[in-house]
Design a protein around this motif. Structure first.
Motif, PDB file in Angstrom:
ATOM      1  N   ILE A 153      56.616   2.196  84.654  1.00  0.00           N
ATOM      2  CA  ILE A 153      57.627   2.844  83.993  1.00  0.00           C
ATOM      3  C   ILE A 153      59.163   2.838  84.361  1.00  0.00           C
ATOM      4  CG2 ILE A 153      58.253   5.361  83.735  1.00  0.00           C
ATOM      5  CD1 ILE A 153      55.464   6.232  83.550  1.00  0.00           C
ATOM      6  N   HIS A 154      59.108   2.509  85.891  1.00  0.00           N
ATOM      7  CA  HIS A 154      60.682   2.430  86.231  1.00  0.00           C
ATOM      8  C   HIS A 154      61.275   1.028  85.750  1.00  0.00           C
ATOM      9  CE1 HIS A 154      58.157   0.670  89.262  1.00  0.00           C
ATOM     10  NE2 HIS A 154      59.062  -0.028  89.747  1.00  0.00           N
ATOM     11  N   LYS A 155      60.357   0.110  85.764  1.00  0.00           N
ATOM     12  CA  LYS A 155      60.685  -1.334  85.360  1.00  0.00           C
ATOM     13  C   LYS A 155      60.984  -1.278  83.686  1.00  0.00           C
ATOM     14  CE  LYS A 155      59.082  -4.371  88.799  1.00  0.00           C
ATOM     15  NZ  LYS A 155      58.272  -5.576  89.076  1.00  0.00           N
ATOM     16  N   SER A 181      57.984  -4.168  77.268  1.00  0.00           N
ATOM     17  CA  SER A 181      57.983  -3.013  78.060  1.00  0.00           C
ATOM     18  C   SER A 181      56.752  -2.263  78.175  1.00  0.00           C
ATOM     19  CB  SER A 181      59.147  -1.997  77.943  1.00  0.00           C
ATOM     20  OG  SER A 181      58.975  -1.296  76.698  1.00  0.00           O
ATOM     21  N   TRP A 211      69.368  -2.196  75.488  1.00  0.00           N
ATOM     22  CA  TRP A 211      70.204  -1.596  74.785  1.00  0.00           C
ATOM     23  C   TRP A 211      71.578  -1.908  74.622  1.00  0.00           C
ATOM     24  CZ3 TRP A 211      74.384   1.482  76.162  1.00  0.00           C
ATOM     25  CH2 TRP A 211      75.010   2.436  75.244  1.00  0.00           C
ATOM     26  N   MET A 230      64.713  -1.693  78.932  1.00  0.00           N
ATOM     27  CA  MET A 230      65.202  -0.940  77.820  1.00  0.00           C
ATOM     28  C   MET A 230      66.700  -0.691  77.912  1.00  0.00           C
ATOM     29  SD  MET A 230      62.520  -0.987  75.708  1.00  0.00           S
ATOM     30  CE  MET A 230      63.157   0.000  74.549  1.00  0.00           C
ATOM     31  N   ARG A 231      66.997  -0.246  79.055  1.00  0.00           N
ATOM     32  CA  ARG A 231      68.544   0.044  79.294  1.00  0.00           C
ATOM     33  C   ARG A 231      69.148  -1.369  79.084  1.00  0.00           C
ATOM     34  NH1 ARG A 231      67.693   4.209  83.975  1.00  0.00           N
ATOM     35  NH2 ARG A 231      67.356   6.066  82.735  1.00  0.00           N
ATOM     36  N   LEU A 290      61.940   1.261  81.987  1.00  0.00           N
ATOM     37  CA  LEU A 290      63.084   1.888  81.645  1.00  0.00           C
ATOM     38  C   LEU A 290      64.338   0.904  81.989  1.00  0.00           C
ATOM     39  CD1 LEU A 290      62.471   5.378  83.151  1.00  0.00           C
ATOM     40  CD2 LEU A 290      62.858   4.899  80.976  1.00  0.00           C
ATOM     41  N   LEU A 291      64.505   0.084  82.813  1.00  0.00           N
ATOM     42  CA  LEU A 291      65.422  -0.630  83.444  1.00  0.00           C
ATOM     43  C   LEU A 291      65.641  -1.767  82.334  1.00  0.00           C
ATOM     44  CD1 LEU A 291      67.794  -1.495  85.247  1.00  0.00           C
ATOM     45  CD2 LEU A 291      66.026  -2.614  86.405  1.00  0.00           C
TER      46      LEU A 291
END
Length: 127
Positions: free
Chosen positions: A64-66, A59, A75, A71-72, A68-69
């Motif tokens: 940034i937006h990619k 990442s 998780w 990493m989610r 975040l997705l």
């Protein structure tokens, strides 16, 4: 990036050392039947850490937006891996569930001890 890889190796070695000392202690105190469950939890903790490190390194090069997705989703995959391990430790009779849970917390224990060392070094001005 080189420092990141060194830190990953160092943390993995600390996880292995923690697992070795706990396993030896369990063996010599007569709780050898708990060791297989603890080893499963230890393995899960190590794999969880490696999955997390992989996600962080991938990442870092994304917008940034990619990121975040990415990493989610990671998780959710890591949480699913933990749930599968806990379910497996409940279904396999040789594995002690609570030992597996304790082994699962190995990463958190190692990170906490690293934090204590860092604070101790800065408090006592040890380089």
């Amino acid at each position: 990036m080189q420092e990141y890889i060194i830190q990953i190796r160092r943390t993995l070695l600390q996880i292995l050392a923690w697992g070795f000392f706990i396993s030896v202690g369990a063996y010599f105190t007569g709780s050898a039947w708990r060791i297989p469950g603890f080893i499963i939890g230890l393995f899960t903790s190590g794999v969880y850490f490696l999955l997390m490190c992989y996600r962080v390194s991938k990442s870092a090069d994304m917008p940034i937006h990619k990121a975040l997705l990415y990493m989610r989703v990671g998780w959710i995959l890591r949480l699913s891996f933990i749930v599968i391990m806990l379910f497996m430790s409940l279904k396999i009779p040789v594995l002690d569930f609570w030992s597996a849970v304790f082994g699962l917390f190995t990463l958190q224990i190692v990170m906490f001890l690293n934090g204590v060392v860092i604070v101790g070094k800065s408090f006592f001005h040890i380089i």
